[in-house]
Design a protein around this motif. Sequence first.
Motif, PDB file in Angstrom:
ATOM      1  N   VAL A  22      -1.255  -1.537  40.293  1.00 56.77           N
ATOM      2  CA  VAL A  22      -0.117  -1.143  39.473  1.00 56.77           C
ATOM      3  C   VAL A  22      -0.643  -0.497  38.200  1.00 56.77           C
ATOM      4  CG1 VAL A  22       1.909  -1.955  38.208  1.00 56.77           C
ATOM      5  CG2 VAL A  22       1.267  -3.056  40.367  1.00 56.77           C
ATOM      6  N   THR A  23      -0.160   0.703  37.916  1.00 58.90           N
ATOM      7  CA  THR A  23      -0.513   1.420  36.697  1.00 58.90           C
ATOM      8  C   THR A  23       0.764   1.687  35.925  1.00 58.90           C
ATOM      9  OG1 THR A  23      -2.376   2.469  37.820  1.00 58.90           O
ATOM     10  CG2 THR A  23      -1.659   3.465  35.759  1.00 58.90           C
ATOM     11  N   ILE A  24       0.746   1.345  34.649  1.00 64.77           N
ATOM     12  CA  ILE A  24       1.920   1.571  33.809  1.00 64.77           C
ATOM     13  C   ILE A  24       1.547   2.415  32.602  1.00 64.77           C
ATOM     14  CG2 ILE A  24       3.057  -0.569  34.497  1.00 64.77           C
ATOM     15  CD1 ILE A  24       2.174  -1.802  31.852  1.00 64.77           C
ATOM     16  N   ILE A  25       2.552   3.073  32.039  1.00 67.16           N
ATOM     17  CA  ILE A  25       2.346   3.820  30.801  1.00 67.16           C
ATOM     18  C   ILE A  25       2.404   2.816  29.663  1.00 67.16           C
ATOM     19  CG2 ILE A  25       3.270   5.591  29.261  1.00 67.16           C
ATOM     20  CD1 ILE A  25       2.111   6.704  31.828  1.00 67.16           C
ATOM     21  N   GLY A  26       1.369   2.812  28.847  1.00 66.11           N
ATOM     22  CA  GLY A  26       1.324   1.906  27.706  1.00 66.11           C
ATOM     23  C   GLY A  26       1.839   2.604  26.467  1.00 66.11           C
ATOM     24  N   GLU A  27       1.140   2.437  25.373  1.00 64.30           N
ATOM     25  CA  GLU A  27       1.515   3.078  24.125  1.00 64.30           C
ATOM     26  C   GLU A  27       1.253   4.573  24.227  1.00 64.30           C
ATOM     27  OE1 GLU A  27      -0.727   0.544  24.350  1.00 64.30           O
ATOM     28  OE2 GLU A  27       0.668  -1.045  23.830  1.00 64.30           O
ATOM     29  N   GLY A  28       2.195   5.375  23.770  1.00 64.64           N
ATOM     30  CA  GLY A  28       2.019   6.826  23.828  1.00 64.64           C
ATOM     31  C   GLY A  28       1.900   7.288  25.266  1.00 64.64           C
ATOM     32  N   THR A  29       0.820   7.998  25.570  1.00 64.44           N
ATOM     33  CA  THR A  29       0.613   8.495  26.934  1.00 64.44           C
ATOM     34  C   THR A  29      -0.500   7.743  27.661  1.00 64.44           C
ATOM     35  OG1 THR A  29      -0.918  10.172  26.115  1.00 64.44           O
ATOM     36  CG2 THR A  29       1.416  10.812  26.308  1.00 64.44           C
ATOM     37  N   ALA A  30      -1.070   6.725  27.026  1.00 71.03           N
ATOM     38  CA  ALA A  30      -2.156   5.961  27.654  1.00 71.03           C
ATOM     39  C   ALA A  30      -1.621   5.165  28.847  1.00 71.03           C
ATOM     40  CB  ALA A  30      -2.786   5.008  26.643  1.00 71.03           C
ATOM     41  N   THR A  31      -2.435   5.068  29.905  1.00 70.64           N
ATOM     42  CA  THR A  31      -2.053   4.260  31.064  1.00 70.64           C
ATOM     43  C   THR A  31      -2.878   2.978  31.083  1.00 70.64           C
ATOM     44  OG1 THR A  31      -3.643   5.358  32.513  1.00 70.64           O
ATOM     45  CG2 THR A  31      -1.400   6.263  32.455  1.00 70.64           C
ATOM     46  N   THR A  32      -2.303   1.939  31.672  1.00 67.60           N
ATOM     47  CA  THR A  32      -2.958   0.651  31.798  1.00 67.60           C
ATOM     48  C   THR A  32      -2.921   0.209  33.248  1.00 67.60           C
ATOM     49  OG1 THR A  32      -2.303  -0.018  29.568  1.00 67.60           O
ATOM     50  CG2 THR A  32      -2.900  -1.777  31.085  1.00 67.60           C
ATOM     51  N   ASN A  33      -4.078  -0.185  33.782  1.00 67.73           N
ATOM     52  CA  ASN A  33      -4.125  -0.792  35.098  1.00 67.73           C
ATOM     53  C   ASN A  33      -3.713  -2.238  34.915  1.00 67.73           C
ATOM     54  OD1 ASN A  33      -5.462  -2.565  37.130  1.00 67.73           O
ATOM     55  ND2 ASN A  33      -5.976  -0.587  38.021  1.00 67.73           N
ATOM     56  N   LEU A  34      -2.599  -2.629  35.518  1.00 64.53           N
ATOM     57  CA  LEU A  34      -2.027  -3.945  35.274  1.00 64.53           C
ATOM     58  C   LEU A  34      -2.984  -5.074  35.647  1.00 64.53           C
ATOM     59  CD1 LEU A  34       0.490  -5.290  34.191  1.00 64.53           C
ATOM     60  CD2 LEU A  34       1.422  -5.279  36.492  1.00 64.53           C
ATOM     61  N   GLN A  35      -3.686  -4.982  36.775  1.00 63.08           N
ATOM     62  CA  GLN A  35      -4.599  -6.046  37.175  1.00 63.08           C
ATOM     63  C   GLN A  35      -5.744  -6.204  36.181  1.00 63.08           C
ATOM     64  OE1 GLN A  35      -3.273  -3.797  39.130  1.00 63.08           O
ATOM     65  NE2 GLN A  35      -2.468  -4.781  40.938  1.00 63.08           N
ATOM     66  N   GLN A  36      -6.290  -5.114  35.691  1.00 60.62           N
ATOM     67  CA  GLN A  36      -7.393  -5.179  34.733  1.00 60.62           C
ATOM     68  C   GLN A  36      -6.917  -5.607  33.349  1.00 60.62           C
ATOM     69  OE1 GLN A  36     -10.825  -4.614  34.933  1.00 60.62           O
ATOM     70  NE2 GLN A  36     -10.396  -4.889  37.082  1.00 60.62           N
ATOM     71  N   GLY A  37      -5.650  -5.376  33.033  1.00 60.54           N
ATOM     72  CA  GLY A  37      -5.149  -5.648  31.701  1.00 60.54           C
ATOM     73  C   GLY A  37      -4.612  -7.045  31.481  1.00 60.54           C
ATOM     74  N   LEU A  38      -4.673  -7.907  32.478  1.00 54.71           N
ATOM     75  CA  LEU A  38      -4.133  -9.257  32.348  1.00 54.71           C
ATOM     76  C   LEU A  38      -5.219 -10.286  32.076  1.00 54.71           C
ATOM     77  CD1 LEU A  38      -1.686  -9.287  35.398  1.00 54.71           C
ATOM     78  CD2 LEU A  38      -1.116  -8.963  32.987  1.00 54.71           C
ATOM     79  N   VAL A  39      -4.874 -11.311  31.324  1.00 58.45           N
ATOM     80  CA  VAL A  39      -5.776 -12.441  31.119  1.00 58.45           C
ATOM     81  C   VAL A  39      -5.843 -13.213  32.432  1.00 58.45           C
ATOM     82  CG1 VAL A  39      -6.071 -14.625  29.887  1.00 58.45           C
ATOM     83  CG2 VAL A  39      -5.314 -12.595  28.664  1.00 58.45           C
ATOM     84  N   LYS A  40      -7.042 -13.561  32.883  1.00 59.38           N
ATOM     85  CA  LYS A  40      -7.212 -14.236  34.169  1.00 59.38           C
ATOM     86  C   LYS A  40      -7.297 -15.749  34.037  1.00 59.38           C
ATOM     87  CE  LYS A  40      -6.965 -10.396  36.308  1.00 59.38           C
ATOM     88  NZ  LYS A  40      -7.553  -9.305  35.791  1.00 59.38           N
ATOM     89  N   ALA A  41      -7.607 -16.249  32.831  1.00 58.14           N
ATOM     90  CA  ALA A  41      -7.633 -17.693  32.585  1.00 58.14           C
ATOM     91  C   ALA A  41      -7.533 -17.915  31.084  1.00 58.14           C
ATOM     92  CB  ALA A  41      -8.917 -18.320  33.121  1.00 58.14           C
ATOM     93  N   TRP A  42      -6.859 -18.996  30.699  1.00 58.27           N
ATOM     94  CA  TRP A  42      -6.809 -19.401  29.295  1.00 58.27           C
ATOM     95  C   TRP A  42      -6.563 -20.901  29.238  1.00 58.27           C
ATOM     96  CZ3 TRP A  42      -2.622 -21.986  27.477  1.00 58.27           C
ATOM     97  CH2 TRP A  42      -1.400 -21.799  28.126  1.00 58.27           C
TER      98      TRP A  42
END
Length: 131
Positions: A22-42
């Motif tokens: 899943v790729t989403i548009i973040g701030e402005g025109t930057a894209t974010t890969n949803l899987q890479q952008g998530l915290v995996k443990a806390w």
Amino acid sequence: NDQILLKVANATKLTMNSTGQVTIIGEGTATTNLQQGLVKAWADFSTSGGNTLNGSFNVGSITDIGTGDVYLNFTNNMNDAHYSGWAGGAAISLAYFDDQATNRQRHRAYSDLSTSADGSHRYFGVAGDLA
């Protein structure tokens, strides 16, 4: 080319491909890969008077190694030992990771630069790829 697209005003805001990426548009025109952008443990955890998880995600247990020194054991393993993390705690002047493995993260805490310390609110987070 199976994809799901979410468009707003004819501009693509989200793309999901057939593998689940899943790729989403973040701030402005930057894209974010949803899987890479998530915290995996806390975890927010206590090592004062025992080892207690106050709140956590993908952390199943704590293994006590010594004063201020624990393993945080993942519920779901990381893909490899090359993940990133952060650490801290209340009344802790130094907290850090070492001895990373796919199934756990070692967390050490000090009240000053040389004295190991337990604490009631220690915390950590991990970003990277799950196995």
